[in-house]
Design an enzyme around this catalytic site. Structure first.
Site, mmCIF file in Angstrom:
data_model
loop_
_atom_site.group_PDB
_atom_site.id
_atom_site.type_symbol
_atom_site.label_atom_id
_atom_site.label_comp_id
_atom_site.label_asym_id
_atom_site.label_seq_id
_atom_site.Cartn_x
_atom_site.Cartn_y
_atom_site.Cartn_z
ATOM 1 C CD GLU A 1 35.094 66.230 -64.160
ATOM 2 O OE1 GLU A 1 33.976 66.727 -63.960
ATOM 3 O OE2 GLU A 1 35.694 66.319 -65.242
ATOM 4 C CE LYS B 1 27.802 82.236 -65.767
ATOM 5 N NZ LYS B 1 29.104 82.254 -65.067
ATOM 6 C CD GLU C 1 31.244 69.327 -75.538
ATOM 7 O OE1 GLU C 1 31.628 68.269 -75.002
ATOM 8 O OE2 GLU C 1 31.113 69.442 -76.764
ATOM 9 C CB CYS D 1 35.985 68.097 -68.974
ATOM 10 S SG CYS D 1 36.358 68.812 -70.573
#
Lengths: 287, 512
Positions: free
Chosen positions: B420, B215, B289, B323
């Protein structure tokens, strides 16, 4: 009346290189296979678990920075110390209900397994590390590093060998651990603290608690300062609880249900790798 | 010279935004009017994007069970690029059945060598269509064409090329062990590197003999759907690769499907934890991840100009939607003022604008939602007492853009240091000793990547051993390669992707 009254041992816990009692002061009776009471063990609490985790965390930096050679020597030293106390551990296992032959075999297998993993400390980074041929002008390599604090949850399938078989690969890889001893038969695991104490293992690298699993594994597997959990309890509810708790801080979880701890297949480096992170470092190549 | 530098520093303090730190202090650089380039847009007229896309299941584009669609927006123009199906659990189930059938009937029967040849074909077709894919990636995701052209697409092809070669060599991958495929893999990828993340997921999975349901993210589905066409073109057996589009609910249907053997997820730590929790008590393997808050540590003995370039690349590459971005600059006190001055000057030269323009350095923020999230963090930073610096250059009126931003006067516990942001926002902290640098570097729940800048090799090795993260870039940043494992410590994830290590999550090991 016997000529001499035997001196019985008080079983405590092994945390930070010391032998404290549970902060709660509680104990529970330990029976042998015939149901006779042979000792009392500490019934550790959530606070005991938290304290042990904190102690383990403090020991991580030092232990993981030891050279691979040094860790190997220390694991070998544990084996030497256990060899020297073979009789003590054999008798203790007999007291718990094992036949002498089986008790001796369990102790000898434990010693041999320690030596097996002692030998891996300076080899697994070579076998599982890589130099990666990247297309750009960089020197790039990957090497395994310890994950951190590992919670080890033992079932009742073994008295001593399950502890050795799980602890050895975990600490061989530079991790530190908090062990929940087999609930029904914790005595050999607790006595093993004496062996660790007499070896050169720094305090806090291995911490051993006894008690009721139901009262402590929730705290251990949910603790934010625990990086990984090794569980040998083959029970769907326990597994689910550990997995869910692990997700709170993305812990690594290894479920290791074992039928026979004497099985040689437990001697493999992948048990070390399960508690390793891979670090990849890039260096430019140029003048 | 020294005197002059001092003098400059004094001037900077007076008027920080106007004066350069160059020793040639009389040259006042005016970035607004003198630094304009003529437009150099990449032509997109040969790019084929359909008006609408169905799911790709069992080798065919298949209409969704329910007539629910979503739109993919070009974040630089806010125009709709295409409509696509929003997958339901029925669609996912259909895709899983197709993948299971393909696994049982065709893919697991094929020799490693033949499997590899299919993957090589895919790699080659990606190379052939590289330009079209790059343009689509920039249109759909907002990233500068220079990056999609030079990084995303070539690397995606390289990952397929690398793993294709593993397909018939798996017996050599894990000492003392044979491998078997895991089975059917559910893979969920993010919007920051759409085709590249697809390649990280699909290439090793297929090489190891698995079949997949993937997806793509709801804001960037197009290159995954173009990839579906590539699979057909390569003659890949039906059902080996299935692409189901949609958002979180579709992803959840994949995670919770009982006939999936392994989940691979790349995305936020928040969602990663939810996925790990949903998998509790099951036998599904998983790799995650997740997020990061990469420390970029600059020591006094570093080459400052080189470090400035590295810092820019670390945080402004792909608008900071990375990331492993170097979003926390840790600079040693002695050079902090000089380095920050140079950094600000260099930031002023960054061109924010049309992703398809070859001069663009910083493209569009991927989506409206992300744009708002970043703005929220800028407010948080200011309200926490940090000093915000943004470049003076202009940004397009239409579309979602964010000026390169730098925060000074931040503390370790500030939210903009701990959380983040996933945007072009850098925080700056200083340190005195290597120990302090390491302590600050490790003081977040994350551990994905970090950078070290120093001229001293032994310092690199010492500090890189102490930084708890899966990747350490020494005197470089944001480099990727199919042979190089990638993945996080702590809450940045579980498992590795890339390299030999990247095969491990896609196989079961058996005694040999």
């Amino acid at each position: 009346m016997p000529d001499r009254i035997e001196v019985l041992k008080t079983y405590k816990t092994y945390v930070g290189g010391n032998f404290p009692r549970s902060e709660s002061g509680r104990t529970y009776p330990v029976n042998n296979r015939d149901g006779e009471n042979i000792a009392n063990a500490c019934r550790c609490t959530r606070k005991d678990v938290r304290d042990a985790v904190g102690t383990a965390r403090s020991a991580f930096g030092g232990w993981s920075s030891r050279s691979a050679y040094n860790r190997g020597q220390i694991l070998y030293r544990i084996a030497e110390m256990l060899e020297g106390r073979k009789d003590q551990f054999t008798e203790e296992l007999e007291k718990a209900g094992l036949k002498r032959k089986d008790a001796l075999r369990e102790v000898e297998l434990s010693i041999d397994r320690l030596i097996y993993f002692a030998g891996w400390t300076d080899k697994y980074p070579q076998v599982f590390g890589t130099v990666n041929p990247v297309a750009s002008s960089h020197f790039n390599f990957s090497s395994p590093e310890a994950t951190g604090v590992v919670g080890i949850i033992l079932d009742d399938s073994s008295n001593l060998l399950s502890l050795i078989s799980t602890m050895a690969p975990v600490i061989a890889g530079g991790n530190v651990c908090v062990v929940i001893a087999p609930e029904k038969q914790p005595l050999s695991a607790i006595s093993f603290g004496e062996v660790l104490h007499a070896s050169d293992v720094p305090g806090g690298v291995v911490n051993i608690l006894s008690g009721f699993r139901d009262e402590v594994i929730d705290t251990l597997s949910g603790h934010m300062n625990v990086n990984a959990v090794l569980n040998t309890v083959d029970n769907p509810e326990v597994r689910k609880l550990i997995d869910e708790n692990a997700s709170i801080s993305v812990k690594r979880v290894k479920h290791l249900p074992v039928e026979s701890w004497s099985d040689e297949s437990l001697e493999n480096p992948y048990l070390i790798i399960d508690f390793q992170e891979t670090k990849t470092t890039w260096h430019p190549v140029g003048v | 010279m020294a005197d002059q530098t001092q003098q400059n520093t004094a001037e900077i303090k007076d008027e920080p935004s106007k004066k350069p730190t160059s020793p040639n202090a009389d040259l006042k650089l005016d970035f607004n009017s003198f630094w304009e380039y003529s437009a150099a847009p990449e032509s997109s007229d040969f790019v084929e994007i359909r008006k609408s896309y169905d799911h790709y299941i069992n080798g065919n584009f298949t209409a969704p069970e329910k007539d629910r669609t979503m739109k993919s927006i070009n974040p630089a123009t806010e125009e709709v690029l295409t409509e696509f199906a929003e997958g339901t659990s029925e669609d996912v189930d259909k895709a899983v059945k197709a993948a299971r059938k393909a696994y049982n009937k065709t893919w697991s029967k094929l020799s490693g060598r033949e499997r590899g040849k299919y993957i090589y074909r895919i790699a080659r077709i990606i190379q052939e269509k590289a330009r079209e894919l790059a343009i689509i990636e920039s249109m759909d995701g907002g990233k500068p064409i220079r990056e999609s052209r030079d990084v995303d697409i070539p690397l995606a092809a390289a990952y397929f090329f690398y793993y294709a070669g593993w397909a018939d060599k798996l017996d050599y991958a894990f000492p003392g062990r044979k491998t078997e495929p895991v089975g059917v893999c559910g893979q969920i990828i993010p919007w920051n590197f759409p085709l590249l993340m697809l390649s990280w997921k699909i290439a090793p999975a297929l090489a190891a003999g698995n079949t997949v349901i993937l997806k793509p993210a709801e804001s960037t589905p197009i290159t995954a759907l173009k990839f579906a066409e590539i699979c057909s073109e390569a003659g890949l057996p039906d059902g080996v690769v299935n692409i189901v589009t949609g958002a979180g609910q579709t992803g959840s249907a994949i995670v919770n499907h009982p006939d999936i053997d392994k989940i691979a997820f790349t995305g936020s730590t928040e969602v990663g934890k939810i996925i790990q929790k949903s998998l509790a008590g099951t036998d599904k393997k998983f790799t995650l991840e997740l997020g990061g808050k990469g420390p970029n540590i600059v020591f006094e003995d570093a080459s400052v100009d080189q470090a400035v370039e590295g810092i820019i690349n670390a945080i402004f590459f792909n608008q900071g939607h990375v990331c492993c971005a170097g979003s926390r600059l840790l600079v040693q006190e002695g050079i902090a003022e000089r380095l920050i001055g140079k950094l600000k000057d260099r930031m002023e030269t960054l061109i924010v604008g049309d992703p398809l323009d070859k001069n663009t350095d910083v493209g569009a923020i991927n989506s409206k939602a992300q744009h708002e999230r970043i703005k929220e963090y800028l407010d948080i930073g200011v309200s926490e007492g940090a000093t915000m610096f943004q470049t003076n250059g202009s940004v397009p009126e239409k579309g979602y853009f964010c000026k390169p931003t730098l925060f000074t006067d931040v503390g370790q516990s500030n939210r903009i240091v701990q959380e983040e942001i996933f945007g072009p926002v850098l925080t700056v902290q200083t340190f005195r000793t290597p120990e302090e640098a390491v302590q600050k570097a490790n003081n977040t729940p994350y551990g994905l990547a970090g950078g070290i800048w120093t001229d001293k090799g032994s310092k690199i090795f010492k500090v890189s051993q102490k930084v708890r993260s899966g990747v350490v870039w020494a005197n470089t940043y944001n480099k990727f390669d199919p042979t190089s494992p990638f993945g996080g410590y702590k809450e940045s994830g579980v498992g590795r992707e890339g390299g030999l290590h990247g095969l491990y999550p896609y196989v079961n090991l058996l005694p040999s």
